[in-house]
Design a protein around this motif. Structure first.
Motif, PDB file in Angstrom:
ATOM      1  N   THR A 109      25.511 -70.094-102.981  1.00 54.55           N
ATOM      2  CA  THR A 109      26.410 -69.065-103.500  1.00 54.55           C
ATOM      3  C   THR A 109      26.990 -69.518-104.829  1.00 54.55           C
ATOM      4  OG1 THR A 109      27.006 -68.422-101.251  1.00 54.55           O
ATOM      5  CG2 THR A 109      28.480 -67.715-103.011  1.00 54.55           C
ATOM      6  N   GLY A 110      26.894 -68.651-105.835  1.00 48.60           N
ATOM      7  CA  GLY A 110      27.485 -68.953-107.129  1.00 48.60           C
ATOM      8  C   GLY A 110      26.653 -69.904-107.954  1.00 48.60           C
ATOM      9  N   ILE A 111      25.577 -69.397-108.519  1.00 48.68           N
ATOM     10  CA  ILE A 111      24.681 -70.204-109.352  1.00 48.68           C
ATOM     11  C   ILE A 111      24.774 -69.683-110.778  1.00 48.68           C
ATOM     12  CG2 ILE A 111      22.285 -70.847-109.785  1.00 48.68           C
ATOM     13  CD1 ILE A 111      21.774 -69.939-106.848  1.00 48.68           C
ATOM     14  N   THR A 112      24.830 -70.602-111.728  1.00 46.53           N
ATOM     15  CA  THR A 112      24.719 -70.226-113.134  1.00 46.53           C
ATOM     16  C   THR A 112      23.629 -71.084-113.755  1.00 46.53           C
ATOM     17  OG1 THR A 112      27.070 -69.680-113.254  1.00 46.53           O
ATOM     18  CG2 THR A 112      25.911 -69.991-115.337  1.00 46.53           C
ATOM     19  N   ILE A 113      22.621 -70.431-114.294  1.00 49.27           N
ATOM     20  CA  ILE A 113      21.546 -71.101-115.025  1.00 49.27           C
ATOM     21  C   ILE A 113      21.554 -70.467-116.407  1.00 49.27           C
ATOM     22  CG2 ILE A 113      19.078 -71.613-115.091  1.00 49.27           C
ATOM     23  CD1 ILE A 113      19.027 -71.077-112.043  1.00 49.27           C
ATOM     24  N   ARG A 114      22.103 -71.205-117.383  1.00 44.06           N
ATOM     25  CA  ARG A 114      22.339 -70.604-118.697  1.00 44.06           C
ATOM     26  C   ARG A 114      21.943 -71.570-119.821  1.00 44.06           C
ATOM     27  NH1 ARG A 114      27.929 -69.301-118.599  1.00 44.06           N
ATOM     28  NH2 ARG A 114      27.383 -67.277-117.752  1.00 44.06           N
ATOM     29  N   ASP A 115      21.261 -71.019-120.831  1.00 39.86           N
ATOM     30  CA  ASP A 115      20.952 -71.734-122.077  1.00 39.86           C
ATOM     31  C   ASP A 115      20.120 -72.996-121.862  1.00 39.86           C
ATOM     32  OD1 ASP A 115      22.385 -69.843-123.612  1.00 39.86           O
ATOM     33  OD2 ASP A 115      24.266 -70.873-123.191  1.00 39.86           O
ATOM     34  N   ASN A 116      19.194 -72.954-120.908  1.00 41.54           N
ATOM     35  CA  ASN A 116      18.294 -74.079-120.663  1.00 41.54           C
ATOM     36  C   ASN A 116      16.942 -73.807-121.316  1.00 41.54           C
ATOM     37  OD1 ASN A 116      19.883 -75.700-118.546  1.00 41.54           O
ATOM     38  ND2 ASN A 116      19.951 -73.632-117.748  1.00 41.54           N
ATOM     39  N   GLN A 117      16.176 -74.874-121.536  1.00 38.08           N
ATOM     40  CA  GLN A 117      14.847 -74.741-122.128  1.00 38.08           C
ATOM     41  C   GLN A 117      13.814 -75.406-121.230  1.00 38.08           C
ATOM     42  OE1 GLN A 117      14.649 -76.166-126.181  1.00 38.08           O
ATOM     43  NE2 GLN A 117      16.787 -75.643-126.517  1.00 38.08           N
ATOM     44  N   GLY A 118      12.634 -74.782-121.135  1.00 35.12           N
ATOM     45  CA  GLY A 118      11.504 -75.388-120.446  1.00 35.12           C
ATOM     46  C   GLY A 118      11.543 -75.331-118.936  1.00 35.12           C
ATOM     47  N   ILE A 119      12.364 -74.475-118.347  1.00 33.49           N
ATOM     48  CA  ILE A 119      12.412 -74.372-116.884  1.00 33.49           C
ATOM     49  C   ILE A 119      11.020 -73.975-116.389  1.00 33.49           C
ATOM     50  CG2 ILE A 119      13.379 -73.125-114.910  1.00 33.49           C
ATOM     51  CD1 ILE A 119      15.941 -72.779-116.549  1.00 33.49           C
ATOM     52  N   GLN A 120      10.523 -74.702-115.390  1.00 35.98           N
ATOM     53  CA  GLN A 120       9.153 -74.478-114.936  1.00 35.98           C
ATOM     54  C   GLN A 120       9.066 -73.746-113.607  1.00 35.98           C
ATOM     55  OE1 GLN A 120       8.592 -78.578-115.122  1.00 35.98           O
ATOM     56  NE2 GLN A 120       8.332 -78.591-117.329  1.00 35.98           N
ATOM     57  N   LYS A 121       9.845 -74.147-112.639  1.00 38.05           N
ATOM     58  CA  LYS A 121       9.803 -73.507-111.324  1.00 38.05           C
ATOM     59  C   LYS A 121      11.225 -73.294-110.824  1.00 38.05           C
ATOM     60  CE  LYS A 121       5.465 -75.447-109.633  1.00 38.05           C
ATOM     61  NZ  LYS A 121       4.846 -76.215-108.531  1.00 38.05           N
ATOM     62  N   VAL A 122      11.478 -72.086-110.312  1.00 36.48           N
ATOM     63  CA  VAL A 122      12.765 -71.787-109.697  1.00 36.48           C
ATOM     64  C   VAL A 122      12.480 -71.061-108.387  1.00 36.48           C
ATOM     65  CG1 VAL A 122      14.992 -70.634-109.927  1.00 36.48           C
ATOM     66  CG2 VAL A 122      13.861 -71.545-111.957  1.00 36.48           C
ATOM     67  N   HIS A 123      13.105 -71.518-107.323  1.00 39.94           N
ATOM     68  CA  HIS A 123      12.919 -70.914-106.001  1.00 39.94           C
ATOM     69  C   HIS A 123      14.280 -70.438-105.500  1.00 39.94           C
ATOM     70  CE1 HIS A 123      11.452 -70.459-101.866  1.00 39.94           C
ATOM     71  NE2 HIS A 123      12.602 -70.983-101.513  1.00 39.94           N
ATOM     72  N   PHE A 124      14.361 -69.135-105.198  1.00 34.72           N
ATOM     73  CA  PHE A 124      15.580 -68.545-104.648  1.00 34.72           C
ATOM     74  C   PHE A 124      15.292 -67.987-103.269  1.00 34.72           C
ATOM     75  CE2 PHE A 124      16.194 -67.840-109.254  1.00 34.72           C
ATOM     76  CZ  PHE A 124      17.410 -68.474-109.420  1.00 34.72           C
ATOM     77  N   GLN A 125      16.181 -68.240-102.329  1.00 39.95           N
ATOM     78  CA  GLN A 125      16.078 -67.636-101.001  1.00 39.95           C
ATOM     79  C   GLN A 125      17.489 -67.481-100.458  1.00 39.95           C
ATOM     80  OE1 GLN A 125      13.477 -69.666 -98.311  1.00 39.95           O
ATOM     81  NE2 GLN A 125      14.088 -68.433 -96.570  1.00 39.95           N
ATOM     82  N   ASN A 126      17.867 -66.229-100.158  1.00 36.19           N
ATOM     83  CA  ASN A 126      19.202 -65.921 -99.638  1.00 36.19           C
ATOM     84  C   ASN A 126      20.304 -66.486-100.537  1.00 36.19           C
ATOM     85  OD1 ASN A 126      18.071 -64.626 -97.409  1.00 36.19           O
ATOM     86  ND2 ASN A 126      17.978 -66.522 -96.242  1.00 36.19           N
ATOM     87  N   VAL A 127      20.279 -66.065-101.787  1.00 32.92           N
ATOM     88  CA  VAL A 127      21.224 -66.527-102.790  1.00 32.92           C
ATOM     89  C   VAL A 127      22.187 -65.405-103.140  1.00 32.92           C
ATOM     90  CG1 VAL A 127      21.397 -67.269-105.198  1.00 32.92           C
ATOM     91  CG2 VAL A 127      19.624 -68.225-103.730  1.00 32.92           C
ATOM     92  N   ASP A 128      23.460 -65.720-103.306  1.00 32.54           N
ATOM     93  CA  ASP A 128      24.476 -64.746-103.719  1.00 32.54           C
ATOM     94  C   ASP A 128      25.084 -65.166-105.053  1.00 32.54           C
ATOM     95  OD1 ASP A 128      24.352 -63.108-101.432  1.00 32.54           O
ATOM     96  OD2 ASP A 128      25.649 -64.485-100.333  1.00 32.54           O
ATOM     97  N   ASN A 129      25.397 -64.162-105.863  1.00 33.28           N
ATOM     98  CA  ASN A 129      26.127 -64.361-107.115  1.00 33.28           C
ATOM     99  C   ASN A 129      25.437 -65.324-108.073  1.00 33.28           C
ATOM    100  OD1 ASN A 129      28.179 -62.657-106.164  1.00 33.28           O
ATOM    101  ND2 ASN A 129      29.114 -64.363-105.068  1.00 33.28           N
ATOM    102  N   ALA A 130      24.234 -64.991-108.468  1.00 32.43           N
ATOM    103  CA  ALA A 130      23.490 -65.811-109.426  1.00 32.43           C
ATOM    104  C   ALA A 130      23.554 -65.201-110.816  1.00 32.43           C
ATOM    105  CB  ALA A 130      22.040 -65.957-108.988  1.00 32.43           C
ATOM    106  N   ILE A 131      23.823 -66.030-111.802  1.00 29.73           N
ATOM    107  CA  ILE A 131      23.788 -65.622-113.203  1.00 29.73           C
ATOM    108  C   ILE A 131      22.685 -66.439-113.867  1.00 29.73           C
ATOM    109  CG2 ILE A 131      25.020 -65.587-115.398  1.00 29.73           C
ATOM    110  CD1 ILE A 131      27.640 -65.490-113.729  1.00 29.73           C
TER     111      ILE A 131
END
Length: 182
Positions: A148-170
């Motif tokens: 709950t409550g994820i912020t992924i901001r202003d990053n470079q080169g992200i390769q893999k992201v896995h989300f499952q049952n996530v709330d409030n993601a930016i």
């Protein structure tokens, strides 16, 4: 009239009297440093084994070099900590086995270069990845399950992201690397 004066003066007087008997200290966050010499610790693993106080920062300073043996392969970051890096510092190494970082709740990972590093923030609250670089030399991934409550901001080169049952993601203003077949 007495009641009106009492209502106005009592709170002011009680605050003054209260202040005479109790003093409050302002606590500032401390910074724990990690580098080969002259810092608090020589490895991130050592810095989190003797965890910093809540709200503190761990800084990987110039000269820090990832060592799979010293770091132990996987690290659980304590809650309420910011991990940041000096310019030019890379956590992880494509020539070594993948490293695993497990952020705690209310963690900020800021301004670091990560290489061959996997993150799992499953079950955590308020995890932020801000202004990091994920090296293209090896695959790194971010995993969020029941987070709950994820912020992924202003990053470079992200390769893999896995989300499952996530709330409030930016998720905003990131550059993703496109990899096929893995």
């Amino acid at each position: 009239m007495f009641r009106a004066i009492f209502r106005v003066l009592f709170p002011a007087l009680s605050c003054g009297v209260f202040g005479m008997f109790f003093s409050f200290a302002v606590v500032h966050a401390a910074t724990t440093t990690v580098c080969p010499s002259g810092c608090d610790f020589t490895s991130l693993n050592a810095a989190v084994i003797a965890p910093p106080a809540s709200g503190d920062a761990i800084v990987l300073e110039t000269g820090y070099v990832y060592d799979e043996i010293a770091e132990g392969g996987s690290i659980n970051l304590p809650d309420n900590v910011t991990l940041t890096c000096d310019s030019g510092v890379t956590y992880g190494d494509s020539a070594q086995a993948p490293s695993y970082l497990y952020p705690g709740s209310t963690n900020i990972l800021y301004g670091c270069t990560f290489e061959n590093t996997n993150f799992d923030a499953s079950g955590k609250v308020d995890v932020r990845f801000l202004e990091n670089i994920f090296s293209s030399a090896a695959t790194s991934q971010l995993v969020f399950t029941l987070t709950t409550g994820i912020t992924i901001r202003d990053n470079q080169g992200i390769q893999k992201v896995h989300f499952q049952n996530v709330d409030n993601a930016i998720i905003e203003n990131n550059v993703f690397e496109c990899r096929f077949g893995n």
